[in-house]
Design a protein around this motif. Structure first.
Motif, PDB file in Angstrom:
ATOM      1  N   UNK A  69       1.012  -1.441   0.458  1.00 55.07           N
ATOM      2  CA  UNK A  69       0.077   0.103  -0.066  1.00 55.07           C
ATOM      3  C   UNK A  69       0.848   1.354   0.180  1.00 55.07           C
ATOM      4  N   UNK A  70       1.828   1.179   0.818  1.00 56.43           N
ATOM      5  CA  UNK A  70       2.906   2.633   0.640  1.00 56.43           C
ATOM      6  C   UNK A  70       3.578   2.726  -0.731  1.00 56.43           C
ATOM      7  N   UNK A  71       3.378   1.828  -2.000  1.00 51.36           N
ATOM      8  CA  UNK A  71       3.594   1.646  -2.961  1.00 51.36           C
ATOM      9  C   UNK A  71       3.136   3.047  -4.069  1.00 51.36           C
ATOM     10  N   UNK A  72       3.508   3.520  -4.958  1.00 50.33           N
ATOM     11  CA  UNK A  72       2.106   4.277  -5.389  1.00 50.33           C
ATOM     12  C   UNK A  72       1.363   3.621  -6.703  1.00 50.33           C
ATOM     13  N   UNK A  73       0.446   4.252  -7.025  1.00 48.64           N
ATOM     14  CA  UNK A  73      -0.930   4.065  -7.388  1.00 48.64           C
ATOM     15  C   UNK A  73      -0.627   3.700  -8.657  1.00 48.64           C
ATOM     16  N   UNK A  74       0.695   3.770  -9.759  1.00 47.42           N
ATOM     17  CA  UNK A  74       0.843   3.605 -11.102  1.00 47.42           C
ATOM     18  C   UNK A  74       1.509   1.934 -11.145  1.00 47.42           C
ATOM     19  N   UNK A  75       2.445   1.853 -10.518  1.00 51.81           N
ATOM     20  CA  UNK A  75       3.455   0.950 -10.775  1.00 51.81           C
ATOM     21  C   UNK A  75       2.475  -0.338  -9.631  1.00 51.81           C
ATOM     22  N   UNK A  94      -6.429   0.929  -9.147  1.00 50.62           N
ATOM     23  CA  UNK A  94      -5.298  -0.410  -8.993  1.00 50.62           C
ATOM     24  C   UNK A  94      -6.147  -1.495  -8.034  1.00 50.62           C
ATOM     25  N   UNK A  95      -7.511  -1.643  -7.925  1.00 47.21           N
ATOM     26  CA  UNK A  95      -8.060  -2.482  -7.509  1.00 47.21           C
ATOM     27  C   UNK A  95      -8.574  -3.039  -8.867  1.00 47.21           C
ATOM     28  N   UNK A  96      -9.050  -2.527  -9.629  1.00 46.02           N
ATOM     29  CA  UNK A  96      -9.687  -3.275 -11.225  1.00 46.02           C
ATOM     30  C   UNK A  96      -8.373  -4.431 -11.768  1.00 46.02           C
ATOM     31  N   UNK A  97      -7.258  -3.649 -12.540  1.00 51.15           N
ATOM     32  CA  UNK A  97      -6.377  -5.026 -12.871  1.00 51.15           C
ATOM     33  C   UNK A  97      -6.165  -5.956 -11.770  1.00 51.15           C
ATOM     34  N   UNK A  98      -6.218  -5.559 -10.115  1.00 50.19           N
ATOM     35  CA  UNK A  98      -5.716  -6.674  -9.633  1.00 50.19           C
ATOM     36  C   UNK A  98      -6.989  -7.821  -9.879  1.00 50.19           C
ATOM     37  N   UNK A  99      -7.986  -7.273  -9.520  1.00 57.35           N
ATOM     38  CA  UNK A  99      -9.350  -8.714  -9.416  1.00 57.35           C
ATOM     39  C   UNK A  99      -8.951  -9.270 -10.913  1.00 57.35           C
TER      40      UNK A  99
END
Length: 93
Positions: free
Chosen positions: A19-25, A58-63
């Motif tokens: 969660x500390x990593x930037x959203x894009x990465x 971030x959630x969408x590509x994870x799912x």
């Protein structure tokens, strides 16, 4: 994306779940996991993908990555669990 194909999936998962990593990465690494989500990390990724505190981009590509593995032995249980969680998020229990 091809550059990330050589990165071990475990390293990608670690970055996605950080969660500390930037959203894009996080989003790029989640997209790189499509078709190669390790079984041992599928539940943690699904939990992260359903966590409303995680940004939607971030959630969408994870799912998408988690759901890209339909032939895995854990897929039926995981899909059922995701369905319940997502229905709960939408208030349609």
């Amino acid at each position: 994306m091809q550059l990330l194909a050589s990165v071990p999936s475990g390293a990608l998962v670690d970055l996605v779940l950080d969660g500390g990593e930037i959203r894009y990465r996080r989003a790029v690494c989640a997209r790189a996991l499509v078709g190669r989500v390790p079984d041992e990390h599928a539940t943690a990724l699904a939990d992260c993908g359903c966590d409303e505190t995680v940004p939607l981009d971030v959630r969408n590509p994870i799912l998408r990555s988690v759901l890209s593995m339909p032939d895995q032995p854990r897929s039926d249980d995981l899909l059922a669990s995701l369905s319940v969680r997502l229905r709960g998020d939408m208030g349609t229990n």
